[in-house]
Motif scaffolding. Structure first.
Motif, PDB file in Angstrom:
ATOM      1  N   GLU A  54       3.895  -1.555  -0.789  1.00  0.00           N
ATOM      2  CA  GLU A  54       3.403  -0.481   0.076  1.00  0.00           C
ATOM      3  C   GLU A  54       1.962  -0.791   0.484  1.00  0.00           C
ATOM      4  O   GLU A  54       1.092  -0.942  -0.376  1.00  0.00           O
ATOM      5  CB  GLU A  54       3.455   0.863  -0.659  1.00  0.00           C
ATOM      6  CG  GLU A  54       2.945   2.027   0.156  1.00  0.00           C
ATOM      7  CD  GLU A  54       2.947   3.329  -0.622  1.00  0.00           C
ATOM      8  OE1 GLU A  54       2.214   4.252  -0.212  1.00  0.00           O
ATOM      9  OE2 GLU A  54       3.662   3.407  -1.642  1.00  0.00           O
ATOM     10  N   LYS A  55       1.731  -0.918   1.786  1.00  0.00           N
ATOM     11  CA  LYS A  55       0.368  -1.146   2.263  1.00  0.00           C
ATOM     12  C   LYS A  55      -0.377   0.180   2.218  1.00  0.00           C
ATOM     13  O   LYS A  55      -0.099   1.088   2.996  1.00  0.00           O
ATOM     14  CB  LYS A  55       0.376  -1.727   3.669  1.00  0.00           C
ATOM     15  CG  LYS A  55      -1.001  -2.207   4.126  1.00  0.00           C
ATOM     16  CD  LYS A  55      -0.935  -2.997   5.416  1.00  0.00           C
ATOM     17  CE  LYS A  55      -2.291  -3.595   5.753  1.00  0.00           C
ATOM     18  NZ  LYS A  55      -2.237  -4.415   6.989  1.00  0.00           N
ATOM     19  N   ASP A  59      -5.821  -4.612   3.840  1.00  0.00           N
ATOM     20  CA  ASP A  59      -5.994  -5.670   2.842  1.00  0.00           C
ATOM     21  C   ASP A  59      -5.695  -5.213   1.414  1.00  0.00           C
ATOM     22  O   ASP A  59      -6.158  -5.839   0.450  1.00  0.00           O
ATOM     23  CB  ASP A  59      -7.417  -6.258   2.893  1.00  0.00           C
ATOM     24  CG  ASP A  59      -7.708  -6.922   4.228  1.00  0.00           C
ATOM     25  OD1 ASP A  59      -6.798  -7.543   4.794  1.00  0.00           O
ATOM     26  OD2 ASP A  59      -8.861  -6.811   4.705  1.00  0.00           O
ATOM     27  N   TYR A  61      -2.324  -3.801  -1.005  1.00  0.00           N
ATOM     28  CA  TYR A  61      -0.922  -3.428  -1.190  1.00  0.00           C
ATOM     29  C   TYR A  61      -0.709  -2.905  -2.605  1.00  0.00           C
ATOM     30  O   TYR A  61      -1.210  -3.481  -3.567  1.00  0.00           O
ATOM     31  CB  TYR A  61      -0.008  -4.635  -0.984  1.00  0.00           C
ATOM     32  CG  TYR A  61       0.033  -5.158   0.428  1.00  0.00           C
ATOM     33  CD1 TYR A  61       1.059  -4.807   1.297  1.00  0.00           C
ATOM     34  CD2 TYR A  61      -0.957  -6.020   0.893  1.00  0.00           C
ATOM     35  CE1 TYR A  61       1.104  -5.287   2.603  1.00  0.00           C
ATOM     36  CE2 TYR A  61      -0.926  -6.511   2.190  1.00  0.00           C
ATOM     37  CZ  TYR A  61       0.096  -6.141   3.040  1.00  0.00           C
ATOM     38  OH  TYR A  61       0.133  -6.620   4.332  1.00  0.00           O
ATOM     39  N   LEU A 104       1.857 -13.557   1.890  1.00  0.00           N
ATOM     40  CA  LEU A 104       0.578 -12.845   2.016  1.00  0.00           C
ATOM     41  C   LEU A 104      -0.605 -13.696   1.542  1.00  0.00           C
ATOM     42  O   LEU A 104      -1.735 -13.216   1.536  1.00  0.00           O
ATOM     43  CB  LEU A 104       0.633 -11.544   1.210  1.00  0.00           C
ATOM     44  CG  LEU A 104       1.570 -10.461   1.752  1.00  0.00           C
ATOM     45  CD1 LEU A 104       1.738  -9.335   0.727  1.00  0.00           C
ATOM     46  CD2 LEU A 104       1.032  -9.899   3.068  1.00  0.00           C
TER      47      LEU A 104
END
Length: 266
Positions: A54-55, A59, A61, A104
């Motif tokens: 989940e963001k 920058d 998560y 990522l």
């Protein structure tokens, strides 16, 4: 066999049989399941659980497991120019999680706030080029699995890069620490708090406990120490271990909450 405690999610060193005891759960901050100590393995956990990404901010998560496993905490993946940091850890690690994180930018270092989140830290490190795992030396006695990737740091702070540092708070555990990210939140600063500083359900205040499941508060001297440590830091947002965050006025919320806490001792 690398056994994992089903109550706290911590993995232990390889042995032919599961350990007789889980020191993390037998510590009075945690508890042994009333039905008795039980064990599992990472393969069994990954068979029945999946991880969610989940963001929660630019920058940043949150990573957590569904259905919930053990304590049910969240890890956070911090994306920085100098390399990504995994803050705290969850037990489940599978191929999908590894693939997403590699897309990522991988993990340069892992930092752990306190022993309740030791989980499968060595597995995570090995999956990402043996990234160093930063654990405060005061909490070394609770390590379940031992490996050269563990970096025991000492003292009041551990600098990382890009101005990011780990800051010793104590209280919940002797080596309990937070991660301070001064460049986060558009340069206004972020505290990744685990539950060393626990964001309250109102998302406006925080609390501090010696034991959360056993409802044991911290003594005044520990609160005063945490106050002294946190006051010089600048941060607007606080991200906690259980999906509760404060995204504005975080430092003011902590200051108010400490004053409220200390009124108990007047």
């Amino acid at each position: 066999m690398l056994s994992i405690c089903t109550t706290c999610g911590v993995q232990y060193d390889a042995a032919a049989q599961p350990p007789a005891h889980c020191p993390v759960c037998e510590d009075d901050r945690q508890y042994v399941n009333p039905t008795g100590q039980s064990w599992t393995t990472l393969e069994q956990v990954s068979r029945h659980h999946r991880n969610i990404f989940e963001k929660v901010a630019p920058d940043l998560y949150a990573i957590y497991t569904t259905p919930s496993f053990a304590i049910g905490q969240r890890a956070h993946l911090l994306i920085t120019p100098g390399g990504n940091i995994l803050w705290d850890c969850i037990t489940n690690l599978d191929a999908t999680t590894i693939d997403i994180i590699n897309h990522l930018g991988g993990i340069k270092a892992i930092a752990i706030s306190h022993p309740h989140y030791f989980s499968t830290i060595v597995e995570w490190s090995h999956a990402f080029n043996h990234a160093p795992v930063y654990v405060h030396a005061l909490d070394a006695q609770w390590l379940g699995r031992h490996d050269p990737v563990i970096r025991l740091w000492e003292g009041a702070a551990q600098p990382l890069w890009d101005g990011i540092k780990l800051v010793l708070c104590g209280g919940h555990f002797p080596g309990a620490n937070i991660l301070h990210w001064p460049g986060g939140h558009n340069g206004r600063g972020v505290m990744l708090a685990g539950d060393v500083v626990q964001v309250s359900p109102d998302r406006k205040t925080v609390s501090f406990m010696y034991s959360y499941p056993n409802l044991v508060p911290l003594p005044e001297k520990d609160i005063l120490h945490i106050q002294a440590v946190l006051q010089p830091l600048g941060y607007e947002a606080i991200y906690g271990a259980f999906g509760r965050n404060i995204t504005a006025g975080g430092q003011q919320a902590v200051d108010f909450s400490i004053r409220r806490y200390l009124r108990i001792y007047e």
